[in-house]
Design a protein around this motif. Structure first.
Motif, PDB file in Angstrom:
ATOM      1  N   LEU A   1       0.827  -1.201   0.000  1.00  0.00           N
ATOM      2  CA  LEU A   1       0.000   0.000   0.000  1.00  0.00           C
ATOM      3  C   LEU A   1       0.864   1.255   0.000  1.00  0.00           C
ATOM      4  CD1 LEU A   1      -3.099   0.135   0.223  1.00  0.00           C
ATOM      5  CD2 LEU A   1      -2.805   0.611   2.639  1.00  0.00           C
ATOM      6  N   ASP A   2       0.493   2.244  -0.833  1.00  0.00           N
ATOM      7  CA  ASP A   2       1.106   3.578  -0.769  1.00  0.00           C
ATOM      8  C   ASP A   2       2.623   3.557  -0.775  1.00  0.00           C
ATOM      9  OD1 ASP A   2      -1.237   4.863  -0.852  1.00  0.00           O
ATOM     10  OD2 ASP A   2      -1.378   5.253   1.298  1.00  0.00           O
ATOM     11  N   VAL A   3       3.183   2.927  -1.769  1.00  0.00           N
ATOM     12  CA  VAL A   3       4.637   2.911  -1.888  1.00  0.00           C
ATOM     13  C   VAL A   3       5.006   3.964  -2.928  1.00  0.00           C
ATOM     14  CG1 VAL A   3       4.552   1.075  -3.622  1.00  0.00           C
ATOM     15  CG2 VAL A   3       6.607   1.381  -2.280  1.00  0.00           C
ATOM     16  N   ALA A   4       6.185   4.574  -2.804  1.00  0.00           N
ATOM     17  CA  ALA A   4       6.614   5.564  -3.789  1.00  0.00           C
ATOM     18  C   ALA A   4       6.659   4.890  -5.160  1.00  0.00           C
ATOM     19  CB  ALA A   4       7.989   6.103  -3.422  1.00  0.00           C
ATOM     20  N   GLU A   5       6.204   5.622  -6.180  1.00  0.00           N
ATOM     21  CA  GLU A   5       5.990   4.996  -7.486  1.00  0.00           C
ATOM     22  C   GLU A   5       7.222   4.234  -7.984  1.00  0.00           C
ATOM     23  OE1 GLU A   5       4.725   7.671 -10.498  1.00  0.00           O
ATOM     24  OE2 GLU A   5       4.222   6.061 -11.894  1.00  0.00           O
ATOM     25  N   ALA A   6       8.385   4.903  -7.969  1.00  0.00           N
ATOM     26  CA  ALA A   6       9.580   4.263  -8.508  1.00  0.00           C
ATOM     27  C   ALA A   6       9.971   3.039  -7.685  1.00  0.00           C
ATOM     28  CB  ALA A   6      10.727   5.266  -8.546  1.00  0.00           C
ATOM     29  N   ASP A   7       9.862   3.153  -6.349  1.00  0.00           N
ATOM     30  CA  ASP A   7      10.217   2.025  -5.481  1.00  0.00           C
ATOM     31  C   ASP A   7       9.300   0.839  -5.723  1.00  0.00           C
ATOM     32  OD1 ASP A   7      12.102   3.635  -4.436  1.00  0.00           O
ATOM     33  OD2 ASP A   7      11.086   4.004  -2.521  1.00  0.00           O
ATOM     34  N   GLY A   8       7.993   1.139  -5.825  1.00  0.00           N
ATOM     35  CA  GLY A   8       7.023   0.069  -6.036  1.00  0.00           C
ATOM     36  C   GLY A   8       7.282  -0.665  -7.334  1.00  0.00           C
ATOM     37  N   LEU A   9       7.567   0.102  -8.392  1.00  0.00           N
ATOM     38  CA  LEU A   9       7.800  -0.534  -9.686  1.00  0.00           C
ATOM     39  C   LEU A   9       9.093  -1.335  -9.666  1.00  0.00           C
ATOM     40  CD1 LEU A   9       6.631   2.302 -12.063  1.00  0.00           C
ATOM     41  CD2 LEU A   9       5.472   0.172 -11.505  1.00  0.00           C
ATOM     42  N   ALA A  10      10.121  -0.801  -8.989  1.00  0.00           N
ATOM     43  CA  ALA A  10      11.379  -1.536  -8.893  1.00  0.00           C
ATOM     44  C   ALA A  10      11.160  -2.840  -8.133  1.00  0.00           C
ATOM     45  CB  ALA A  10      12.436  -0.685  -8.191  1.00  0.00           C
ATOM     46  N   LEU A  11      10.339  -2.759  -7.089  1.00  0.00           N
ATOM     47  CA  LEU A  11      10.034  -3.955  -6.295  1.00  0.00           C
ATOM     48  C   LEU A  11       9.349  -5.010  -7.158  1.00  0.00           C
ATOM     49  CD1 LEU A  11       9.727  -5.202  -3.345  1.00  0.00           C
ATOM     50  CD2 LEU A  11       7.436  -4.270  -3.412  1.00  0.00           C
TER      51      LEU A  11
END
Lengths: 169, 519
Positions: B489-499
């Protein structure tokens, strides 16, 4: 595995393809029918009832203002927002206006590919494709494809899916 | 009779012309009685109120049919295990046949209800990996309602340990049955864990149900509880004391009652709890005081583990552990289904169990915190939700539909809502451990889920209008097990996509654009 450096501006690019332009007409038609029903119902009550509730007049006026706005804006917006792409490895869709959603499913996990057409879609020569995976998180839907395109796509997907067999769970 | 069959396991079991087995005939002594009891309301109704009326016979016929169906079910059901499938035939007038391919069988769930335990029988449920979500038991499930416990164990070994069996084929025979493979004990219930029972609040549901039932019956029988002398005495007693005191007394009484019931519930459902691992790679869970449950989970089907810490339990330092496994029924609450790995127990113990089950403890990896903007979103959502509720209640009060106190009470909730929002933010976090995607969220019902990345059936990224303004996204990992999807939930866009890109290597890569559009 990708590099571990934090990628500050990593973004999803939109999928390559738009749906058919004919979908705009389809969305306008189905939207118009809903509005006609809604406004018609309220008008009938306001006109025929002896003592129509006062709030109904207000909602009727609001409906009459919102209806043309919605019918002009919604199909265009939807057309811009709904995008799709199919590669050899994955199906990728984009949808939603206020709540945007990007779904990516690997072809190896696809379980079923369905094509559906309601009467209006048949009128406009359109079809919608539903791709399901084993998860209960929901399928990928592409609406507003031309019928031929949908058939070709479903054909291609089932072929590639059969090539990578597994139990896909 | 089927017990003798199990002792000398026929050598041709599992071949094309495998022998047919019947349900245990001793069930004939129990089943008709149960059916009779079940149709008692109809029967009594017919006999008491329908004297001389023609529809009296309907009641009798209904009962007769129920008993007959039960008896014929026991008599006509037969099953056999061939090389490729489990076949099941039943019915006399309405005949049914079902076959389940053996390689589709994922779980064998053995339950002994009191009716079974009378003759040490059990019900064996044979389930396939189909992820049936929500309503009712899966249609593709096979239930053998009355087999001996020994037979149930044999079925379990035969159907789940087929890999072992093929290795030791033929020579095994009865030896395989006799030398039950040594199990490795992972966890067993501890008496001291009872102290967590009151914090599960499970008793609350019982109290609610009881009150509902009593009220319903009182209403049906036109019986006004206020007329009842005991109730009158209690109410009369409270009428003299000030309101706040009676509220406090009532709350304390409820608390004690709920606690006692929760402890009772804990004992009933988790007594004799044992989680073991069998050599063939199957987790085996046994639990229950009166109704005993036994669930087997093939480790191939394990997609991860979730540690659940609802707020009261978390305050007491406890946690539950739930398996994310394909083919297990996810019922109304996960405890009802078979997926419970550890009843409420100390948090450290839950982590130990996760480490034992998965071979590593991904749930204990330090999580990456989410950006501060996520805090504003959690806070605004919690506070605005309560404000909206207060506004609606105020509106109703203004219209005269409600008294004033509901909206005032809603306003009192505001600081608590803010606290919960803050706690929700504190809980948010994610990590990637190479094999598992770990995500934590929630406050009232906090869950830390570790999902195996190769179990993900894709990636979903969501972004609402407000998330977009805050530069946040929600990354959803769909899996064909457990809840069906787990959110970061609510992860920074770039971090979430990298994850997501790391969790499912290569899937997102062609659709990502790099540092190009900076700023």
């Amino acid at each position: 595995m990708s590099e571990h450096t934090t990628n500050t501006a990593l973004r999803l690019r939109p999928p390559a393809h738009r749906v058919s332009r004919r979908a705009i007409g389809y969305w306008t038609t189905t939207g118009a029918i809903l509005w006609i029903l809604l406004i018609g119902l309220q008008t009938v009550i306001v006109v025929t009832s002896d003592d129509p509730p006062s709030f109904l007049r207000v909602t009727l006026v609001i409906s009459c203002v919102l209806c043309p706005l919605h019918l002009v804006v919604m199909p265009q917006w939807r057309y811009r927002v709904h995008r799709w792409e199919v590669t050899d490895e994955a199906v990728y869709t984009q949808s939603g206006w206020l709540k945007q959603q990007w779904r990516i499913a690997p072809v190896s996990r696809i379980q079923t590919v369905d094509i559906e057409r309601d009467p209006f879609e048949q009128l406009f020569g359109l079809a919608k494709i539903t791709v399901t995976t084993a998860s209960a998180a929901g399928p990928l839907r592409i609406t507003g494809l031309t019928h031929d395109r949908a058939l070709a796509l479903a054909d291609e997907l089932t072929k590639t899916t059969q090539a990578v067999r597994g139990d896909a769970t | 009779m089927s017990s003798t069959e199990t002792v000398m396991t026929p050598p041709d079991e599992g071949t094309q012309d495998a022998p047919w087995h019947h349900l245990d005939r001793r069930m004939l002594l129990i089943r008709p009685v149960l059916d009779l009891v079940k149709s008692l309301p109809v029967l009594l109704g017919a006999l008491l109120f329908g004297r001389g009326e023609p529809w009296q016979w309907f009641g009798l016929a209904f009962t007769a049919i129920a008993v007959f169906t039960g008896v014929s079910h026991v008599l006509t059901s037969r099953y056999r295990i061939t090389a490729s499938q489990v076949e099941w035939h039943t019915g006399l007038l309405l005949r049914k046949q079902r076959a389940i391919p053996r390689d589709r069988i994922r779980t064998v769930d053995v339950t002994s209800e009191p009716k079974h335990r009378l003759f040490s029988l059990a019900a064996a449920r044979i389930g396939t990996g189909r992820h049936s979500h929500g309503k009712g038991p899966g249609k593709d499930e096979l239930v053998l309602d009355a087999v001996t416990v020994a037979e149930a164990q044999r079925l379990r070994t035969l159907l789940l340990h087929r890999k072992v069996e093929t290795v030791a084929s033929g020579s095994a025979g009865s030896a395989e049955e006799a030398a039950a493979p040594p199990e490795q004990l992972i966890a067993a219930v501890d008496k001291r864990w009872l102290r967590y029972a009151p914090f599960t609040l499970s008793g609350l549901a019982v109290v609610g149900a009881a009150v509902g039932t009593v009220y319903h019956f009182a209403h049906e029988l036109h019986f006004d509880p206020i007329q009842f002398s005991l109730v009158q005495a209690v109410v009369g007693h409270f009428a003299d004391t000030p309101t706040w005191l009676s509220l406090v007394v009532a709350a304390a009484g409820l608390l004690v009652l709920v606690s006692v019931l929760s402890v009772g519930g804990y004992v009933l459902s988790f007594w004799n709890f044992r989680l073991t691992r069998e050599p063939a790679g199957t987790l085996h869970i046994r639990r229950g005081l009166i109704t005993t449950r036994s669930v087997s989970i093939e480790e191939d089907r394990l997609r991860g583990v979730e540690i659940r810490e609802p707020l009261p339990l978390r305050l007491a330092g406890g946690a539950r552990c739930v398996a994310i496994a394909a083919g297990l029924r996810e019922g109304k609450s996960a405890d009802k289904g078979g997926s419970l790995l550890l009843p409420p127990a100390p948090l450290a113990r839950a982590h130990e169990v996760v480490a034992e089950v998965l071979g590593a403890d991904p749930a204990a990896t330090p999580l990456v915190r989410h950006p501060r903007r996520a805090l504003y979103r959690r806070l605004s959502r919690a506070v605005l939700g309560v404000l909206l509720l207060a506004a609606v209640l105020y509106g109703l009060a203004w219209l005269g539909a409600l008294p004033d106190w509901p909206w005032q009470a809603a306003l009192v909730l505001l600081p608590f809502a803010a606290l919960v929002g803050w706690d929700r933010y504190r809980g948010l976090g994610h990590a990637f451990t190479g094999r598992y995607l770990v995500t934590r969220s929630g406050s009232l019902d906090r869950g830390t889920a570790a999902v195996r990345c190769d179990g993900m059936t894709g990636v979903v990224v969501e972004r609402s209008y407000f998330q977009r303004r805050a530069g946040l996204v929600t990354v959803i990992a769909p899996v064909a097990a457990g809840k069906g999807h787990y959110r970061v939930l609510d992860v920074a866009e770039a971090d979430g996509l990298a994850l997501a890109d790391r969790a499912v290597p290569g899937l997102l890569t062609p659709f990502l654009t790099g540092e190009r559009d900076r700023g």
